[in-house]
Design a protein around this motif. Sequence first.
Motif, short mmCIF file in Angstrom:
data_model
loop_
_atom_site.label_atom_id
_atom_site.label_comp_id
_atom_site.label_asym_id
_atom_site.label_seq_id
_atom_site.Cartn_x
_atom_site.Cartn_y
_atom_site.Cartn_z
N UNK A 135 24.70 88.69 16.34
CA UNK A 135 23.86 88.64 15.15
C UNK A 135 23.37 87.22 14.87
N UNK A 136 24.22 86.24 15.11
CA UNK A 136 23.82 84.83 14.95
C UNK A 136 22.79 84.45 16.03
N UNK A 137 22.99 84.97 17.24
CA UNK A 137 22.04 84.74 18.33
C UNK A 137 20.66 85.26 17.93
N UNK A 138 20.61 86.48 17.40
CA UNK A 138 19.34 87.06 16.97
C UNK A 138 18.69 86.20 15.89
N UNK A 139 19.51 85.77 14.95
CA UNK A 139 19.00 84.96 13.83
C UNK A 139 18.44 83.62 14.33
N UNK A 140 19.20 82.90 15.14
CA UNK A 140 18.78 81.57 15.59
C UNK A 140 17.59 81.62 16.55
N UNK A 141 17.52 82.66 17.35
CA UNK A 141 16.40 82.77 18.30
C UNK A 141 15.19 83.44 17.66
N UNK A 142 15.37 83.95 16.44
CA UNK A 142 14.33 84.69 15.73
C UNK A 142 13.81 85.83 16.60
N UNK A 143 14.76 86.48 17.30
CA UNK A 143 14.40 87.52 18.25
C UNK A 143 14.07 88.84 17.58
N UNK A 144 13.14 89.53 18.18
CA UNK A 144 12.85 90.91 17.83
C UNK A 144 13.77 91.76 18.70
N UNK A 145 14.58 92.61 18.08
CA UNK A 145 15.50 93.46 18.83
C UNK A 145 14.75 94.71 19.30
N UNK A 146 14.95 95.03 20.59
CA UNK A 146 14.28 96.18 21.20
C UNK A 146 15.16 96.74 22.31
N UNK A 147 14.85 97.94 22.75
CA UNK A 147 15.53 98.53 23.90
C UNK A 147 14.81 98.02 25.14
N UNK A 148 15.43 97.08 25.85
CA UNK A 148 14.81 96.45 27.02
C UNK A 148 15.50 96.80 28.33
N UNK A 149 16.63 97.49 28.24
CA UNK A 149 17.44 97.79 29.42
C UNK A 149 16.75 98.82 30.30
N UNK A 150 16.73 98.55 31.60
CA UNK A 150 16.21 99.50 32.57
C UNK A 150 17.16 100.70 32.68
N UNK A 151 16.61 101.86 32.85
CA UNK A 151 17.42 103.07 33.03
C UNK A 151 18.34 102.88 34.23
N UNK A 152 19.57 103.34 34.08
CA UNK A 152 20.52 103.26 35.18
C UNK A 152 21.24 101.93 35.30
N UNK A 153 20.94 100.99 34.41
CA UNK A 153 21.64 99.69 34.49
C UNK A 153 22.69 99.57 33.41
#
Length: 153
Positions: A135-153
């Motif tokens: 949560x701190x990583x998201x805050x400091x990077x000002x990241x938009x959270x999304x589903x980015x994982x490739x299927x099967x990984x």
Amino acid sequence: MNRFESWLADSEIGVTIKQFPAGTRTAADAARAVGCDVGQIVKSLVFVAAGRPVVALVSGANRLDEGRLAAVAGSPVAKADAEVARTATGYSIGGVPPFGHASEIPVFMDRDLLGHDVVWAAAGRSDSVFEISPTRLRELSQAEVADLKAAGS
């Protein structure tokens, strides 16, 4: 002191960098050095999306789905070459931190990272990482959270 260490010192956010002489260039190397699960390693991947550099933060256990990144960052998406990555972030591939970049870069964070209590991310060099809550990583990077994982990984 490298650029990221200087940035951290100036920002006073309280992150401690740990250096591992054997290297932390790959997710597997970093997990081995730290003694954690490879899923707790944050890969900071630099891409060019819709003509601009972006950073995707992905679990070391997962592959990035470029189509999913394109859906949130813009099309077309291509992996940035070493020069583009260094110019945009200020760091070489293998040491790109999730924040503290040389320029304003959109950051997208895979939702899987939020499933860990702590994660480890690159600290500007291929032999250094730091521990942080997702949560701190998201805050400091000002990241938009999304589903980015490739299927099967």
